[in-house]
Enzyme design. Structure first.
Site, PDB file in Angstrom:
ATOM      1  N   HIS A 473       0.834  -1.203   0.000  1.00 60.87           N
ATOM      2  CA  HIS A 473       0.000   0.000   0.000  1.00 60.87           C
ATOM      3  C   HIS A 473       0.872   1.257   0.000  1.00 60.87           C
ATOM      4  O   HIS A 473       0.698   2.150  -0.857  1.00 60.87           O
ATOM      5  CB  HIS A 473      -0.899  -0.013   1.236  1.00 60.87           C
ATOM      6  CG  HIS A 473      -1.766   1.195   1.386  1.00 60.87           C
ATOM      7  ND1 HIS A 473      -3.098   1.200   1.044  1.00 60.87           N
ATOM      8  CD2 HIS A 473      -1.494   2.451   1.847  1.00 60.87           C
ATOM      9  CE1 HIS A 473      -3.605   2.401   1.273  1.00 60.87           C
ATOM     10  NE2 HIS A 473      -2.656   3.175   1.765  1.00 60.87           N
ATOM     11  N   GLU A 474       1.798   1.341   0.945  1.00 59.28           N
ATOM     12  CA  GLU A 474       2.631   2.541   1.028  1.00 59.28           C
ATOM     13  C   GLU A 474       3.561   2.665  -0.169  1.00 59.28           C
ATOM     14  O   GLU A 474       3.878   3.776  -0.607  1.00 59.28           O
ATOM     15  CB  GLU A 474       3.423   2.543   2.341  1.00 59.28           C
ATOM     16  CG  GLU A 474       2.562   2.594   3.591  1.00 59.28           C
ATOM     17  CD  GLU A 474       1.595   3.775   3.618  1.00 59.28           C
ATOM     18  OE1 GLU A 474       1.885   4.806   2.976  1.00 59.28           O
ATOM     19  OE2 GLU A 474       0.546   3.657   4.280  1.00 59.28           O
TER      20      GLU A 474
END
Length: 682
Positions: A473-474
């Protein structure tokens, strides 16, 4: 423009480190204050030169000059806020308390500068005559609206009051975040070997390392880092210890001492409500949503309300099953929040013949990092080369040079993976420098910060499937910054509306579990063997397991955030309001909000996600539909689809309206149906 490099402390402004990085070895905490002092003065001078320019306003002498002003301040700020989040200390925190209101005061003065706004207003009034390209037209519109929302059209008394509100909110936001960190740092539950029933080896190792780092060799520490707390709640057979750890986690920011955030929240909500009314909006949510895809609180409700009802139905079904297992195991009390994960994991094992600990050896941190990089290579042609021996803000930070498919330099990526007491909780992406072509141009320097538990020396750090998703995600956010291909700084990278910014990150998570990626990178930490096909199949079958719990704990936080900020008048007692709203929502007693109000940093440690926590789910509607574009081709790395994705989503930043960008990629806007199916609620 003003040249500041001669007067400001050189290491903070003149970045002479490898790959164009700051030389972190020459930066000391005591240099920041003087650097900020000089940078504020220099930026003020630049703004004055633009505002006082006797020539008629043009895009070059006004809009571009404004965009390029303040480079030294931007550089000092980027390093400082990175340190404040990822490696803070008493000196940094004291300066943060001083700088936050000063920064707000500085930018309030710019936003309310009458002569400067008059030049922007003149350009905006003549925009149809200026023959602007689409990106420049959008930047001009966003800039004009930004001035209006900053109070440029207010009278003198209201301008003064708005500036004071902004300054006080900045101070309160800094205090809120520091209070949460103080509570997290002060708690550790030290255990002996006899207290560890049910805990897997990898968690025991992480707890031993956490205890050792706190001077308790031979002990095992439960900390309030999610990387330790959540698996402890999932596997510990000791209900009394689960309760103690959960209560400490839930009580962050609510501890009747100097770090208590209840008064901070009440003040922030009151000031935000007053600010909205000063600017002509009925509520703070109306103000914040005015420039988003959702536009109004009603639109957010139309998304969240049906999801909430479906999630409650799913939770009721699951609670019946969890109660059955708990009763059979001897629990004669109703399920409590410190029980749900524990019995849910037993239900998972019963239904799918595996538990999270069977997966964990296959998600070694190094392998998940390699998978992230591999997917970026297959989609966008990027390569990542680790550069050893380059100092950053902490010895744990790793530095990578990012190259395009032709071998040319694309960006620098820094990664800070492990939890430590000097780092705020959570995971995030930010930048030391964005990427754009205006003026001399700029290439991105992007960083990710995580809070994974560090393994003891000689052992591999292992991730849960949720933590692996967090890393992807990051990194999706990081790619949004690294692939930026725009002209104007203000719309580069993640410079997009709040309910669009989570699309690149949440979309990227889909590739973690693509079979080809799992087969290649999910290798056992000790044997190197690939994940067995039957385990892979069971993992896929259990993909939506626990969807009710995950959705309820998230959506409750989003609904409370919106309720606070959509109210015309701020509640006098926010926690009483929280409880009243949860009762009205029929929140199950056995599940807690993912972020209770006193530690809801997304919303109160600054202004980033206030009236905006819903945006994760709003973007999830988009990401579920976007990945379907690849599925429809039969190839998760289809080149044509990947190129459209790069061009219209990852590289485009905020250069066009988000609906226009998404439609250019997909051909249409989505309905929530794909998201509901993805969550297992459809």
């Amino acid at each position: 423009m003003i040249d500041m490099t001669a007067s400001a402390p050189s290491p903070l402004v003149d970045w002479t480190g490898p790959l164009g990085l700051p030389d972190f070895q020459k930066i000391t905490d005591d240099t920041f204050e003087a650097a900020f002092d000089a940078c504020f003065v220099a930026h003020d001078a630049e703004i004055e030169a633009i505002a006082a320019n006797p020539e008629a306003p043009t895009i070059v002498n006004t809009l571009a000059a404004l965009e390029l002003a303040g480079k030294p301040l931007g550089r000092v700020s980027a390093i400082f806020w990175c340190k404040a989040g990822a490696d803070t200390n008493d000196t940094i925190q004291a300066l943060e308390r001083a700088i936050s209101p000063r920064m707000a005061r500085h930018y309030s003065a710019i936003g309310m500068n009458e002569r400067l706004f008059a030049r922007i207003d003149d350009l905006y009034a003549r925009r149809s005559e200026l023959d602007l390209d689409a990106e420049t037209a959008r930047v001009l519109e966003l800039t004009w609206k930004g001035f209006v929302r900053s109070g440029a059209k207010l009278g003198d008394a209201d301008k003064k009051r708005l500036a004071a509100i902004n300054e006080e909110l900045a101070s309160l936001g800094a205090r809120f975040g520091q209070n949460v960190l103080a509570d997290e740092r002060s708690f550790a539950l030290f255990l002996d070997e006899t207290d560890l029933a049910g805990l897997p080896h990898s968690l025991r190792s992480s707890m031993a390392e956490a205890a050792s780092s706190r001077g308790q060799d031979g002990k095992f520490a439960v900390t309030l880092s999610r990387s330790i707390l959540e698996p402890f709640l999932t596997f510990s057979d000791r209900r009394d210890l689960r309760e103690a750890a959960f209560r400490a986690f839930a009580a962050r920011g609510e501890n009747e001492g100097d770090s208590d955030n209840r008064g901070v929240v009440a003040s922030m909500l009151r000031l935000r409500s007053e600010k909205a009314k000063l600017l002509g909006y009925p509520s703070y949510a109306a103000l914040k949503l005015d420039n988003t895809m959702a536009k109004t609180p009603d639109a957010v409700a139309r998304l969240l309300d049906p999801v909430w009802e479906k999630a409650l139905e799913k939770v009721a079904e699951d609670q019946t099953e969890l109660t059955r297992i708990a009763t059979a195991g001897g629990l004669n009390e109703p399920l409590a929040p410190w029980d749900w994960r524990y019995y849910q994991e037993k239900l998972r094992s019963e239904r799918y013949a595996f538990d999270e600990q069977q997966l964990k050896p296959y998600f070694k941190l190094e392998n998940v990092i390699a998978a992230c990089f591999d997917v970026a290579n297959q989609l966008f042609g990027l390569t990542f080369e680790e550069k050893m021996g380059i100092a950053a803000w902490h010895p744990d930070v790793r530095v990578f040079e990012v190259k395009n498919a032709d071998g040319s330099h694309r960006a620098v990526f820094l990664a800070d993976y492990f939890n430590r007491p000097s780092k705020r909780s959570g995971a995030w992406m930010s930048s030391l420098r964005g990427g754009w072509s205006l003026g001399d141009g700029s290439t991105p320097i992007i960083y990710n910060v995580m809070n994974f538990a560090k393994a003891p020396q000689g052992e591999a750090a292992l991730l849960s499937i949720d933590e692996a998703h967090t890393l992807f995600h990051e990194f999706g956010h990081a790619l949004h910054g690294m692939l930026s291909d725009v002209t104007w700084p203000s719309v580069s990278g993640t410079g997009v509306s709040r309910d669009f910014v989570e699309l690149p990150s949440q979309l990227y998570e889909h590739w973690l579990t693509v079979p080809h990626v799992i087969e290649k990178h999910a290798r056992h930490a000790e044997t190197g063997e690939p994940m067995p096909r039957e385990l892979m199949d069971r993992m896929a079958a259990a993909r939506t397991f626990g969807a009710g719990f995950a959705t309820v704990e998230f959506a409750a936080s989003a609904l409370i955030d919106m309720a606070y900020h959509a109210a015309e008048d701020a509640p006098e007692d926010p926690l009483a309001f929280e409880q009243e709203m949860l009762a009205r929502l029929r929140m199950p007693d056995a599940i807690a909000m993912r972020h209770r109000t006193p530690h809801f940093a997304h919303v109160f440690s600054g202004d980033g996600y206030s009236a905006g926590y819903y945006s994760y789910m709003w973007s999830e509607v988009l990401d579920a539909d976007a990945f379907s574009a690849f599925e429809e081709t039969g190839d998760p790395f289809d080149r044509d689809t990947a190129e459209r994705l790069r061009k219209h989503i990852y590289a485009a930043g905020g250069s066009r309206d988000p609906e226009e960008l998404y439609t250019a990629f997909r051909g249409k806007m989505p309905s929530p149906d794909a998201m509901m199916r993805k969550r297992g609620l459809g």
